[in-house]
Enzyme design. Structure first.
Site, short mmCIF file in Angstrom:
data_model
loop_
_atom_site.label_atom_id
_atom_site.label_comp_id
_atom_site.label_asym_id
_atom_site.label_seq_id
_atom_site.Cartn_x
_atom_site.Cartn_y
_atom_site.Cartn_z
N TYR A 470 -64.68 -63.16 -39.65
CA TYR A 470 -65.84 -63.27 -38.74
C TYR A 470 -66.24 -61.98 -38.05
CZ TYR A 470 -63.49 -67.82 -39.09
OH TYR A 470 -62.81 -68.92 -39.55
N HIS A 471 -66.23 -60.86 -38.78
CA HIS A 471 -66.59 -59.59 -38.15
C HIS A 471 -67.63 -58.82 -38.96
CE1 HIS A 471 -62.24 -59.78 -36.39
NE2 HIS A 471 -63.09 -60.52 -35.68
N PRO A 472 -68.77 -59.41 -39.31
CA PRO A 472 -69.78 -58.67 -40.08
C PRO A 472 -70.51 -57.65 -39.20
CG PRO A 472 -70.63 -60.83 -39.50
CD PRO A 472 -69.20 -60.80 -39.06
#
Length: 550
Positions: A470-472
């Protein structure tokens, strides 16, 4: 007519709206596609586990990627928070800044003003840290950062097992050294009337100031296009239900819609690769070839273990009974097991001794969290996640069509670069060694869905079940070169009166969780925007020419 119109009320947009509206002479409008961020599921720390697995909803965008060649042709799942607070309302609340050299790298790449020493004051400005102030921690800021309030004893066994594998104990991942294993600090209220609740950016910055007469917040408003007069941004068109409306900006439009939706909105508004836009029926306004490119994300691989110990969170009668009792405790006192982050401890380490900083991060979870909690397992267990901190693979975000209602096309290109495969393989092997070391080994009943033991079969397991943590970032890259989407003051090149302020501006992914850095970006941007409005000598736009071309 407002001075500033902000699109997106998430981790960055909520901060910007609150900071800019501190000046009563400045009129701010915030447009947010989701709700008000006050749901009980967004307030109870562990309740995000009920939001993340669901596909598109009022609180989760529920994006999916295109089939990933590096993951055996699977589609990845990309949950993102929807509503005021954005992903800070649904994340694991871990407060991690990354490594100081990550920001020094930004400055070396032409991002003037973004070295660690220059961004640190904005981390400190945001913080109200339970440990008190100092050179690396702040107090009195809106964002309450607490020591983990509910930590199971098995976390100490994880830390001891890491030590047996050459990873020393570290009680502060945001201190002078990042390497080591320890318990994470979290963004939860540790004092005041909201004790025990998640401290999202909505709860920290925005909800307390919604009564300001110069601040207008419109929820349920899906932005469809930035409006221009010539090359100057003058407003935003949005859809609320079945009604279309628009709002005007006298000074600037600011996009804070995140790494997927900010580039989508730029392209829908005519800013992007000119030939690509023309082919989709969009008249180019400014040729900006890197809009949507440079997508980077932390790919995550998990090991699961059924456990002998019952001091965990599980789908089991004893755990469910304890959870029921915990609801009352949390409602009365703001304490208890509902404050768990699931990912209570973790580690940072280097897969090669000659590296200048850690390249793998671990998250140790006190539950069997499988496939973004979309697959449930009965009984007690725990899991551990490993991710590559600085991937070499680069993906992109593109348009599905010229219809703003269509989801963007997301292609992270996970594991395209063989260097990422090797780092994740080495990280997975070290993780398994930790999990099977004596302090943790005594808890193991069996490994759930055993991973391969030799390198080839382990790499195949990695391909079969890895996905985002969850780190775009990176799709509206900041830089000083002609192809950078925004300059170091976050002004969109080739147009006037338009900035991007969110994780999409990161030129490279930082070595850690991205929520704290996104908040820092918004704090710094607020100061830059206010300085620009005061300084008549500074033009309100980037002066770099970017003529539309095929």
């Amino acid at each position: 007519m407002f001075d500033y119109v902000i699109v997106g009320g998430g981790s960055a947009g909520a901060v910007l709206a609150a900071r800019l509206s501190e000046d009563p002479a400045i009129r701010v409008c915030l447009l947010e596609a989701g709700g008000d961020g006050r749901s009980i599921l967004m307030r109870v720390p562990m309740a995000a586990a009920a939001i993340v697995p669901g596909h598109v909803s009022s609180m989760n965008w529920g994006f999916e990627t295109v089939p990933q060649r590096g993951l055996g042709g699977r589609r990845g799942y990309q949950p993102r928070g929807k509503g005021l607070g954005g992903s800070s309302s649904v994340n694991a609340m871990l407060y991690v800044r990354g490594h100081r050299t990550d920001y020094d790298d930004w400055a070396a790449r032409g991002c003037t003003g973004w070295s660690f020493e220059e961004v640190l004051p904005y981390f400190l400005k945001a913080e109200d840290n339970q440990r008190g102030g100092g050179p690396l921690h702040g107090t009195g800021g809106p964002l309450q950062v607490s020591d983990a309030p509910w930590v199971r004893s098995i976390n100490q066994d994880f830390i001891a097992a890491a030590a047996e594998n050459g990873i020393p104990r570290n009680d502060d991942f945001n201190g002078t050294v990042q390497d080591g294993a320890g318990v994470y600090q979290v963004t939860q209220f540790w004092h005041g009337p909201r004790l025990g609740e998640r401290c999202s950016t909505a709860a920290a910055y925005l909800h307390p100031v919604l009564d300001r007469p110069n601040l207008t917040v419109v929820t349920g408003a899906h932005a469809t296009r930035v409006l221009f007069e010539g090359r100057r941004a003058v407003g935003v068109r949005y859809r609320k239900g079945r009604v279309e409306d628009q709002v005007e900006a006298g000074r600037e439009v600011i996009l804070s819609a995140g790494a997927f939706l900010s580039p989508q909105l730029l392209m829908l508004s005519g800013i992007g690769p000119a030939a690509y836009l023309k082919a989709r029926g969009i008249e180019p306004l400014a040729h900006s070839p890197d809009v949507g490119r440079n997508l980077q994300d932390h790919l995550d691989f998990t090991l699961w273990y059924r456990a002998r110990t019952k001091d965990l969170v599980a789908l089991a009668p004893g755990s469910m009974a304890a959870m029921s009792a915990g609801i009352g405790e949390w409602r009365r006192h703001g304490t208890g097991r509902l404050r768990t982050t699931f990912a209570e401890s973790g580690a940072f380490f280097r897969t090669r001794p000659n590296l200048d900083r850690p390249d793998v991060q671990l998250h140790f979870l006190i539950a069997l969290v499988d496939d973004h909690a979309r697959k449930m397992h009965l009984g007690y267990g725990y899991s551990c996640h490993a991710c590559v901190l600085r991937p070499h693979s680069r993906g992109e975000v593109r348009l599905a069509s010229a219809d703003p209602a269509d989801m963007p096309v997301i292609d992270p290109r996970f594991l395209w670069d063989e260097r990422d495969q090797q780092v994740l393989l080495e990280g997975a092997k070290r993780m398994r060694s930790i999990m099977e070391s004596e302090p943790l080994k005594r808890h193991i009943r069996e490994e759930l869905k055993p991973a391969g033991r030799d390198d080839d079969s382990l790499l195949e397991t990695i391909r079969q079940r890895s996905d985002t943590i969850y780190h775009p970032v990176g799709t509206c890259r900041m830089g000083s070169d002609q192809n950078a989407v925004v300059d170091p003051k976050l002004r969109v090149r080739g147009v006037e009166g338009l900035r991007v302020v969110d994780a999409s501006i990161m030129p490279t992914l930082i070595g850690g969780n991205t929520n704290a850095p996104t908040i820092m970006i918004a704090e710094k941007a607020a100061d830059m925007i206010r300085a620009a409005s005061r300084d008549e000598r500074e033009p309100a736009y980037s002066t770099v020419s970017s003529k539309a071309s095929p």
